[in-house]
Design a protein around this motif. Structure first.
Motif, mmCIF file in Angstrom:
data_model
loop_
_atom_site.group_PDB
_atom_site.id
_atom_site.type_symbol
_atom_site.label_atom_id
_atom_site.label_comp_id
_atom_site.label_asym_id
_atom_site.label_seq_id
_atom_site.Cartn_x
_atom_site.Cartn_y
_atom_site.Cartn_z
ATOM 1 N N ILE B 172 0.847 -1.204 0.000
ATOM 2 C CA ILE B 172 0.000 0.000 0.000
ATOM 3 C C ILE B 172 0.881 1.251 0.000
ATOM 4 C CG2 ILE B 172 -1.679 1.308 1.372
ATOM 5 C CD1 ILE B 172 -2.744 -1.415 2.383
ATOM 6 N N ASP B 173 1.994 1.184 0.747
ATOM 7 C CA ASP B 173 2.812 2.382 0.963
ATOM 8 C C ASP B 173 3.785 2.673 -0.174
ATOM 9 O OD1 ASP B 173 1.515 2.529 3.362
ATOM 10 O OD2 ASP B 173 3.129 1.589 4.517
ATOM 11 N N ILE B 174 4.260 1.639 -0.857
ATOM 12 C CA ILE B 174 5.285 1.842 -1.892
ATOM 13 C C ILE B 174 4.623 1.769 -3.278
ATOM 14 C CG2 ILE B 174 7.455 0.955 -2.846
ATOM 15 C CD1 ILE B 174 8.051 -0.255 -0.084
ATOM 16 N N PRO B 175 4.621 2.898 -4.026
ATOM 17 C CA PRO B 175 3.897 2.934 -5.304
ATOM 18 C C PRO B 175 4.252 1.781 -6.251
ATOM 19 C CG PRO B 175 4.633 5.137 -4.713
ATOM 20 C CD PRO B 175 5.222 4.208 -3.688
ATOM 21 N N GLU B 176 5.557 1.432 -6.347
ATOM 22 C CA GLU B 176 5.962 0.360 -7.272
ATOM 23 C C GLU B 176 5.426 -1.001 -6.840
ATOM 24 O OE1 GLU B 176 8.148 2.581 -6.072
ATOM 25 O OE2 GLU B 176 8.138 3.782 -7.913
ATOM 26 N N LYS B 177 4.886 -1.075 -5.624
ATOM 27 C CA LYS B 177 4.326 -2.353 -5.169
ATOM 28 C C LYS B 177 2.801 -2.330 -5.117
ATOM 29 C CE LYS B 177 8.422 -3.917 -2.807
ATOM 30 N NZ LYS B 177 9.047 -4.523 -1.632
ATOM 31 N N ASN B 178 2.228 -1.174 -5.410
ATOM 32 C CA ASN B 178 0.760 -1.054 -5.354
ATOM 33 C C ASN B 178 0.045 -2.150 -6.150
ATOM 34 O OD1 ASN B 178 0.175 2.606 -5.290
ATOM 35 N ND2 ASN B 178 0.925 1.208 -3.715
ATOM 36 N N TRP B 179 0.643 -2.526 -7.268
ATOM 37 C CA TRP B 179 -0.040 -3.503 -8.140
ATOM 38 C C TRP B 179 -0.199 -4.872 -7.490
ATOM 39 C CZ3 TRP B 179 2.523 -7.810 -10.480
ATOM 40 C CH2 TRP B 179 3.905 -7.877 -10.229
ATOM 41 N N LYS B 180 0.580 -5.107 -6.440
ATOM 42 C CA LYS B 180 0.451 -6.396 -5.746
ATOM 43 C C LYS B 180 -0.623 -6.358 -4.659
ATOM 44 C CE LYS B 180 5.291 -7.773 -6.313
ATOM 45 N NZ LYS B 180 6.520 -8.197 -5.609
ATOM 46 N N HIS B 181 -1.098 -5.152 -4.351
ATOM 47 C CA HIS B 181 -2.074 -5.009 -3.263
ATOM 48 C C HIS B 181 -3.403 -5.666 -3.626
ATOM 49 C CE1 HIS B 181 -4.604 -3.349 -0.135
ATOM 50 N NE2 HIS B 181 -5.388 -2.806 -1.057
ATOM 51 N N ASN B 182 -3.920 -6.438 -2.683
ATOM 52 C CA ASN B 182 -5.194 -7.112 -2.878
ATOM 53 C C ASN B 182 -5.908 -7.146 -1.524
ATOM 54 O OD1 ASN B 182 -7.300 -8.862 -3.257
ATOM 55 N ND2 ASN B 182 -6.031 -10.624 -3.829
ATOM 56 N N PRO B 183 -7.026 -6.437 -1.410
ATOM 57 C CA PRO B 183 -7.703 -6.375 -0.103
ATOM 58 C C PRO B 183 -8.030 -7.771 0.437
ATOM 59 C CG PRO B 183 -8.730 -4.871 -1.697
ATOM 60 C CD PRO B 183 -7.755 -5.703 -2.463
ATOM 61 N N GLY B 184 -8.239 -8.720 -0.470
ATOM 62 C CA GLY B 184 -8.555 -10.090 -0.063
ATOM 63 C C GLY B 184 -7.443 -10.718 0.780
ATOM 64 N N ASP B 185 -6.190 -10.286 0.560
ATOM 65 C CA ASP B 185 -5.076 -10.832 1.343
ATOM 66 C C ASP B 185 -5.245 -10.514 2.823
ATOM 67 O OD1 ASP B 185 -4.064 -11.652 -1.073
ATOM 68 O OD2 ASP B 185 -2.473 -10.154 -1.170
ATOM 69 N N TRP B 186 -5.752 -9.317 3.116
ATOM 70 C CA TRP B 186 -5.955 -8.933 4.523
ATOM 71 C C TRP B 186 -7.079 -9.762 5.140
ATOM 72 C CZ3 TRP B 186 -2.716 -5.563 7.070
ATOM 73 C CH2 TRP B 186 -1.819 -4.820 6.269
ATOM 74 N N GLU B 187 -8.056 -10.117 4.327
ATOM 75 C CA GLU B 187 -9.144 -10.984 4.814
ATOM 76 C C GLU B 187 -8.614 -12.370 5.161
ATOM 77 O OE1 GLU B 187 -12.338 -10.288 5.631
ATOM 78 O OE2 GLU B 187 -11.534 -8.249 5.318
ATOM 79 N N GLU B 188 -7.813 -12.939 4.222
ATOM 80 C CA GLU B 188 -7.281 -14.285 4.440
ATOM 81 C C GLU B 188 -6.384 -14.332 5.673
ATOM 82 O OE1 GLU B 188 -9.609 -15.840 2.303
ATOM 83 O OE2 GLU B 188 -8.055 -17.330 2.699
ATOM 84 N N ARG B 189 -5.702 -13.224 5.931
ATOM 85 C CA ARG B 189 -4.788 -13.130 7.076
ATOM 86 C C ARG B 189 -5.489 -13.435 8.403
ATOM 87 N NH1 ARG B 189 -0.280 -10.852 9.270
ATOM 88 N NH2 ARG B 189 -0.670 -9.456 11.025
ATOM 89 N N LYS B 190 -6.784 -13.145 8.451
ATOM 90 C CA LYS B 190 -7.540 -13.407 9.690
ATOM 91 C C LYS B 190 -7.604 -14.903 10.010
ATOM 92 C CE LYS B 190 -10.380 -9.289 8.992
ATOM 93 N NZ LYS B 190 -11.615 -8.796 8.349
ATOM 94 N N PHE B 191 -7.384 -15.735 8.983
ATOM 95 C CA PHE B 191 -7.432 -17.197 9.187
ATOM 96 C C PHE B 191 -6.034 -17.787 9.412
ATOM 97 C CE2 PHE B 191 -11.120 -16.031 6.625
ATOM 98 C CZ PHE B 191 -12.161 -16.731 7.239
ATOM 99 N N TRP B 192 -5.088 -16.940 9.821
ATOM 100 C CA TRP B 192 -3.682 -17.357 9.926
ATOM 101 C C TRP B 192 -3.503 -18.689 10.663
ATOM 102 C CZ3 TRP B 192 0.740 -15.159 7.838
ATOM 103 C CH2 TRP B 192 1.936 -15.716 8.278
ATOM 104 N N ASP B 193 -4.055 -18.804 11.866
ATOM 105 C CA ASP B 193 -3.807 -20.005 12.674
ATOM 106 C C ASP B 193 -4.355 -21.252 11.988
ATOM 107 O OD1 ASP B 193 -2.598 -18.380 14.476
ATOM 108 O OD2 ASP B 193 -4.305 -18.286 15.862
#
Lengths: 248, 248
Positions: B172-193
């Protein structure tokens, strides 16, 4: 009209080999960087076609021009003798599904052109069919450009007949190259003049222009092709897509 | 039995970052050289599987470990959400046709394992089906080894939960990496354990052993994986096939 016999197969006089090799390495790295942006942007695609006589360096060009590009961003499709299933379809059937997706670079090592080159030399197709196929090729390449934002770079690897003999002989003499040796290549060599005639005709009847790459010296071949690829990519308005406010 | 919580996600203390990076570059070059011999010999094939949580570095590993290998010798298959046609078949249908041909290296970015990981976490499959799928995976991987001389290296990219947050935030913070951002990744993170639990189970029920790669630091991740790949290739008795007298 292109007359291959009038175009040199060698580097311009006076070019420094070692300096050129270093330049090529830098260019290859830059191609790798731009390929990542292309992948990120998913807007453009790039189709590279390598055609040329046996031992003209289709695999070597692939290795040196794209050897610093992540395999995530580039892939190679080699077209060999068609399988039975492929022969049971039109000549473009096996090719169209290999078109590059947006964001990707695809390299064709040999291509749909084989069907109007080797087949024409051996008279396995009529001249009427050759004309039909050329029309089909021009229509398909136009489709890729117009409908999928594809840039097509077709390289004819321009090798002299004398240099081919040396390179084929290397494959017998140098153990590390033995695996490339194929007695059939020496047979095809007998049809050299006829190959030049059909290549020239294919090049001159193509809507998407061909690039004639002098390939007698490997180091200049790599530099020449890498430069054209980089120039093309630099002109593609490639940029990383940036998140707008509120998009995260 | 592997217990992921007991395995470090970081480089051993005291390792020099710059020296390690240089070593990795050398290793990557050597991998590229051996890949050419593999291609020439057409005897072995190598399947690399990269699995891991979002941002664990599957693409980055591909780029750094195989970035000096010609795209003629290695290709990447990324497995995304199945298409409608793929969903209409068994889970291995889209995977089996991607097995590497003799002489080739194939990289799976995500793989057939997704179907016992993401699907299991979200309870889209029954536990009975998971067991059936694990059996099918073990049978298929065994087939590749026994029937096509394939070596399989499966890497679990072992990332800490804290480091994942930093890496997702970078997107989110680094423009050259913005294209990798996917809100779904933050959702999946909730299922870490839950992900850790199913990964561990998949790893422990696999016939072909998994390699646990510590990936919190990119430079060590690249070195670790490249070293394992090189070690494996060095042990493959790779050699250029040499012409015997009278064969030319």
């Amino acid at each position: 009209m292109i007359d291959l016999s009038k175009i040199s197969t060698r580097a311009p006089e006076g070019l420094d080999k070692d300096k050129t090799k270093k330049k090529t390495e830098k260019i290859a790295k830059r191609i790798g960087e731009l390929a990542e942006i292309m992948k990120a942007q998913k807007k453009h695609s790039l189709l590279i076609v390598f055609q040329g006589m046996d031992s003209s360096g289709k695999d070597g060009s692939t290795e040196h021009v794209f050897g610093a590009t992540s395999p995530s961003h580039v892939s190679v499709k080699g077209f060999k003798k068609p399988t039975e299933e492929e022969f049971a379809h039109d000549f473009l059937w096996r090719v169209t599904k290999e078109a590059p997706a947006k964001g990707m670079i695809k390299i064709f090592v040999r291509s749909h052109y084989e069907d109007i080159l080797v087949q024409r030399v051996h008279k396995w197709v009529t001249e009427e069919r050759v004309t039909q196929r050329i029309n089909a090729i021009n229509a398909w390449e136009t489709l890729l450009i117009e409908d999928n934002n594809t840039t097509i770079l077709k390289f004819y690897l321009h090798l002299s007949k004398e240099r081919q003999e040396e390179k084929l002989q290397e494959r017998i003499d140098i153990p590390e190259k033995n695996w490339k040796h194929n007695p059939g290549d020496w047979e095809e060599r007998k049809f050299w003049d006829e190959y030049m005639r059909v290549y020239e005709d294919a090049i001159n009847r193509s809507v998407v222009p061909w690039i004639i790459a002098p390939v007698d010296q490997r180091w200049y071949r790599n530099y020449f092709i890498a430069s054209k690829v980089l120039e093309t990519m630099e002109n593609m308005d490639l940029e990383f897509p940036i998140l707008k406010d509120g998009q995260a």
